[in-house]
Motif scaffolding. Structure first.
Motif, short mmCIF file in Angstrom:
data_model
loop_
_atom_site.label_atom_id
_atom_site.label_comp_id
_atom_site.label_asym_id
_atom_site.label_seq_id
_atom_site.Cartn_x
_atom_site.Cartn_y
_atom_site.Cartn_z
N PRO A 310 0.80 -1.24 0.00
CA PRO A 310 0.00 0.00 0.00
C PRO A 310 0.83 1.29 0.00
CG PRO A 310 0.15 -0.84 2.22
CD PRO A 310 0.93 -1.79 1.36
N ASP A 311 2.16 1.19 0.04
CA ASP A 311 2.98 2.39 0.26
C ASP A 311 3.03 3.27 -1.00
OD1 ASP A 311 3.49 1.42 2.77
OD2 ASP A 311 5.41 0.50 2.22
N GLN A 312 2.88 4.59 -0.76
CA GLN A 312 3.00 5.59 -1.81
C GLN A 312 3.65 6.84 -1.22
OE1 GLN A 312 -0.69 6.48 -3.82
NE2 GLN A 312 -1.31 4.32 -3.97
N PHE A 313 4.33 7.59 -2.12
CA PHE A 313 4.90 8.87 -1.70
C PHE A 313 4.59 9.91 -2.76
CE2 PHE A 313 8.20 12.12 -1.55
CZ PHE A 313 8.14 12.49 -0.21
N LEU A 314 4.07 11.06 -2.30
CA LEU A 314 3.68 12.14 -3.19
C LEU A 314 4.47 13.40 -2.85
CD1 LEU A 314 1.78 13.49 -5.32
CD2 LEU A 314 0.23 13.98 -3.41
N PHE A 315 5.05 14.00 -3.89
CA PHE A 315 5.69 15.31 -3.74
C PHE A 315 5.02 16.26 -4.73
CE2 PHE A 315 8.70 18.32 -5.66
CZ PHE A 315 8.93 19.15 -4.57
N ALA A 316 4.65 17.46 -4.25
CA ALA A 316 4.05 18.47 -5.12
C ALA A 316 4.54 19.83 -4.68
CB ALA A 316 2.53 18.40 -5.06
N SER A 317 4.86 20.66 -5.64
CA SER A 317 5.34 22.00 -5.36
C SER A 317 4.57 23.00 -6.21
CB SER A 317 6.84 22.12 -5.65
OG SER A 317 7.30 23.44 -5.47
N TYR A 318 4.00 24.00 -5.55
CA TYR A 318 3.26 25.06 -6.23
C TYR A 318 3.98 26.38 -5.99
CZ TYR A 318 -0.58 21.68 -6.49
OH TYR A 318 -1.34 20.56 -6.75
#
Length: 749
Positions: A310-318
């Motif tokens: 189930p592991d996930q990693f999200l990176f987002a930059s605005y």
């Protein structure tokens, strides 16, 4: 009854007679004083008349003054009258007849030369000297009274020996006001010190309208940039970490007054510019129920379980740059007009441990990186009219703009293109909005607007706010929403089908829904109260789960109560979203919102509210939403009113640990209202109601005590109940509890 002795009454009568006699005497004395003053005034006026007529008619002066003895007798009365009027002995006043002209040191003379009878010469040296009235009976004495031939003079240099406070106010004065020579106030002109205003004011945008012509008045055209002296109030030398007044700023300094932040006008007196820079970086690790795609491929050969890693990693930059140009008086009154643009650059990366998560094509791997640039906000605004003398107004705004339709964002909260009519009434106690939106398509990864693509969805929103409703500090909002989601087909940027929802009947369909509601927010005495109630009705011409046309009729109700005790707030809340009890009939009674972003029950930090666990092709609940809507995406999918609904009971506690740090903690207990839509959608047996317990905690840290730097972090887990186990348990009948954590870093200028 009170008995008064007879002799006492006689004494009182005698006392009254004495008082009466005294008053008569005082009145008589006053009359005599007034008569004496009037007589002396008449004599003074007679002397002045002789003087004036002697100037204009010398023959009259010769006739009147030929008889020196007669003139002497007429003037000898003056000393005694003046002395009597001023309560002085006659000897204290000079004799009215002088043998010759006095040296005019300290005297005032009025001359009338024979050759120029209309001219009056007054020496300028006598501005502050005591006055002397003199008359010349010789036509040869024309220029200067130092060697007169014959003179009749009246001196009044010693008008009174008493202090001014003791003099009789009715007595005439013989001293004339001094005449000073005019002063030239134009050479040189007085110049103000050239000191700079506080902060960073930039160059003035005001053209001079007039020049300085006198030292009495100095034109100041730019009233915003009036120079102020250097001020060090506390004698500390303006330390950086102190909230210190009177600090000189710089163009890059957002903490003090700055022309780039709208503190000083950039053009004229009323046009301001506000430049905003913002960077938001999100780091989020999460665990979501994730299928293993056993029929296509798997990263772990031999895996038999349906749900994998189930592991996930999200990176987002605005990163955004916003320019706001407006005309008005800063924050003192509504803007006359306004123009705003906001450009955002986004980069995002998603990494998962299973295939077919970042793309349905398993060849794309387990990681996805995307970039996007969008003009997110762009609009023009103009004030149409003033509605009252108390700054009530009505304005119009057209373009892409941010709008929230109620206090907590239960139904609509988004940035999208539209036309808005808004204003205030009753001295800003009431506010109103009328908003029409023609929505654009959203990017699947950045969630920014794709300005060149139409969403085929129109929304009309009207609301009215009233402050201090029933109780001071208690506010209410009435609203109406009309949403028309037209038939369309859309695959997102990652090639997943989002419209129509990939469930049941695959066919484009039209949805018309209408929401009526009322929300409140504020406090009643010491109890903070926030509530909401909405009813939605309408029609869906082909619901994918019901497989037919359905009539919409659903409800939402929410209530939050909180109590502040010193630095701690204790909260409890309840939310009810109606579910559909029969997924196969013609009535859709599951509640769904248009574009919600509810600030309720710790949505931003909770697992259930922040995450979006998928259930085959749809999401059980959407990201930053609470209702289990079973739609493909909150941003790109269509509303679905055949859903299980929700009961949510919340207990929370918030604490201001320090002025810089705040703690937010919540426990949510979750139940499905109805499970028929889940059973129909999954072709499964009974699905129980209890979803589980959502536990979350978060911290907000503002190191500079403002919003220029914000660190926001949270940790949450969902301890699954029987209902969640019926949906996500593995082949061994076990349900894994999932975790999620995030960190947001906000930098703003």
């Amino acid at each position: 009854m009170v008995l008064i002795p007879w002799n006492f009454g006689c004494a009182m009568q005698e006392r009254r007679k004495q008082i009466a006699r005294l008053l008569v005497a005082i009145v008589a004395i006053a009359i005599l004083d007034i008569a004496a003053v009037a007589e002396s005034s008449a004599l003074t006026l007679a002397i002045a008349e002789v003087q004036i007529r002697s100037v204009n008619a010398p023959e009259f002066a010769e006739e009147q003054l030929s008889d020196t003895a007669s003139a002497s007798r007429s003037l000898q009365v003056l000393p005694s009258r003046l002395a009597d009027a001023n309560r002085l002995p006659p000897s204290s006043i000079d004799s009215p007849v002088q043998s010759a002209f006095q040296q005019y040191n300290g005297t005032l003379s009025v001359e009338s030369p024979r050759d120029s009878p209309d001219q009056v010469a007054i020496p300028t040296e006598l501005a502050s000297a005591p006055a002397t009235f003199w008359f010349s009976d010789s036509p040869d004495n024309q220029s200067h009274p130092e060697t007169p031939a014959s003179t009749t003079s009246v001196l009044a240099s010693d008008e009174s020996a008493d202090p001014a406070v003791l003099r009789n106010s009715l007595s005439p004065t013989l001293q004339l006001p001094g005449i000073e020579p005019p002063t030239d106030y134009t050479n040189p002109l007085w110049v103000t010190p050239t000191e700079a205003p506080y902060g960073f004011s930039g160059p003035s945008g005001v053209l001079p309208s007039e020049i300085q012509t006198s030292s009495h008045f100095i034109p100041v055209d730019d009233r915003w940039r009036i120079g102020l002296g250097d001020a060090d109030r506390y004698g500390k030398g303006h330390p950086i970490n102190d909230d210190y007044p009177g600090v000189e700023g710089a163009w890059y300094d957002p903490y003090n007054q700055n022309v780039l932040k709208g503190d000083y006008p950039i053009i004229g007196q009323h046009t301001f510019l506000k430049l905003s820079l913002k960077s938001l970086s999100l780091f989020e690790g999460r665990q979501l129920p994730t299928p293993t795609t056993p029929f296509e491929a798997t990263r772990n050969p031999g895996t038999t379980a349906f749900f994998g890693d189930p592991d996930q990693f999200l990176f987002a930059s605005y990163n955004s740059v916003a320019v706001d140009l407006f005309h008005g008086n800063a924050s003192f009154k509504p803007n006359d007009w306004r123009i705003r643009v906001d450009m955002i650059y986004n980069m995002n990366n998603l990494t998962a441990d299973e295939l077919a998560i970042v793309s349905p094509d398993v060849r794309k791997g387990t990681s996805r990186f995307r970039q996007d640039v969008a003009l997110e906000e762009w609009f023009v605004e103009a004030k149409l009219s003033d509605l009252s003398p108390y700054y009530d107004f009505v304005s119009a705004r057209a373009g892409s703009q941010f709008f929230v339709s109620d206090f907590r964002g239960f139904i609509f909260s988004d940035i999208n293109r539209g036309v808005r009519l808004f204003g205030t009434r009753h001295s800003n106690r009431d506010q109103f909005n009328l908003m029409w939106l023609d929505q654009t398509e959203k990017d699947s990864n950045s969630l920014l607007n794709r300005i060149d693509e139409d969403r085929h969805q129109n929304t009309l929103i009207a609301n009215y706010y009233r402050q201090d409703y029933l109780f001071p500090g208690h506010n209410i909002n009435f609203s109406f929403h009309a949403n028309h989601d037209k038939p369309s087909m859309e695959f997102d940027r990652n090639d997943f089908l989002v419209r129509p929802d990939p469930v049941g009947v695959f066919q484009e369909h039209d949805i018309r829904s209408y929401y009526f509601g009322a929300t409140t927010n504020g406090h009643i005495e010491r109890i903070n109260v926030s509530s909401a109630f909405y009813y939605v009705f309408g029609r869906d011409d082909l619901n994918p789960i019901a497989g037919r046309e359905v009539d919409i009729s659903a409800y939402l109700a929410a209530l939050e109560l909180s109590y502040d005790r010193d630095w701690v707030r204790f909260r409890t809340s309840y939310l009810y979203s109606s579910g559909d009890g029969d997924a196969n009939d013609t009535r859709a009674t599951g509640f769904d919102a248009i574009l919600p972003n509810p600030n309720f029950a710790g949505t931003e930090f909770s697992y259930w509210g922040r995450q979006n666990p998928r259930l085959f092709g749809v999401e059980l609940t959407n990201r930053l939403s609470l209702t289990p809507s079973l739609r493909s995406s909150k941003f790109q999918g269509q509303t679905n009113f055949v859903n299980p609904g929700l009961h949510l009971f919340n207990l929370g506690i918030d604490g201001d640990i320090t002025p810089r740090m705040k703690s937010i903690n919540n426990v949510n207990f979750l139940w499905f209202d109805e499970t028929s839509p889940l059973e129909t959608y999954l072709f499964t047996g009974e699905v129980r109601n209890f979803i589980g317990t959502d536990i979350s905690t978060g911290l907000e840290y503002r190191p500079l005590l403002n919003n220029n730097i914000i660190l926001l972090g949270g940790l949450a887990t969902l301890i699954g109940g029987d209902g969640l186990s019926d949906l996500y348990r593995d082949v061994n009948g076990n349900l894994r509890n999932h975790l999620a954590g995030f960190l947001e870093v906000v930098l703003a200028y």
